[in-house]
Scaffold this active site. Structure first.
Site: not given
Ligand code: 5GP
Ligand code: ZN
Length: 139
Positions: A99, A101
């Site tokens: 992922h 950020h």
């Protein structure tokens, strides 16, 4: 991936505040933000490591993340933004679905990266590291 919370979020089996979705990526607000608006851009395919994400998907993650950075400036009057990806537990990765950020930043938001600055052992030390890495870098 069966027991992955981010795969469950993509599938709608767990709730999220969805910010963006297309055929390759999904974006949603981080549940514990560094600053309000902090969001995560994830590949729809399950990949633990960024290194296995195909170029088109990784490129889309970066592109969408950067566009949200611009939205932070316009909507939240943010001064800037961080894009951050932790790859591996040692790097701070807690959720094992890669992922990106995207974090809105303000000059006086009180958040400081603990960013150290080591020194190389002279020019030779620096060159030796570069050569060692490049021997294994696959183009
Ligand atoms: P990591 O440390 O792996 O780079 O970051 C994982 C991030 O996922 C953390 O910032 C954490 O707050 C966020 N997170 C973990 N579980 C959930 C969840 O169930 N929903 C949402 N929206 N964010 C989560
Ligand atoms: Zn997953």
């Amino acid at each position: 991936m069966k027991n992955c919370i981010f795969c469950k979020i993509i599938a709608g089996e767990l709730p999220s505040v969805k910010m963006y979705e297309d055929e390759l990526v999904y974006a949603f607000l981080d549940i514990s933000p560094i600053n309000p608006g902090h969001l995560l851009v994830i590949p729809k395919e399950h990949h633990v490591s960024a290194s296995s994400i195909p170029e088109e998907i990784a490129g889309r993650m970066f592109h969408i993340g950067s566009r949200f950075g611009v939205a932070f400036k316009r909507a939240l009057d943010a001064d800037g933004f961080n894009l951050h990806l932790a790859d591996g537990a040692c790097a701070g990765q807690v959720v094992m679905h890669a992922h990106l950020h995207v974090i809105p930043r303000d000059v006086e938001d009180g958040f400081h990266w603990n960013w150290r600055q080591l020194e190389y052992d002279g020019d030779d030390g620096r060159t030796a590291i570069a050569e060692k890495i490049l021997e294994k870098f696959k183009k």
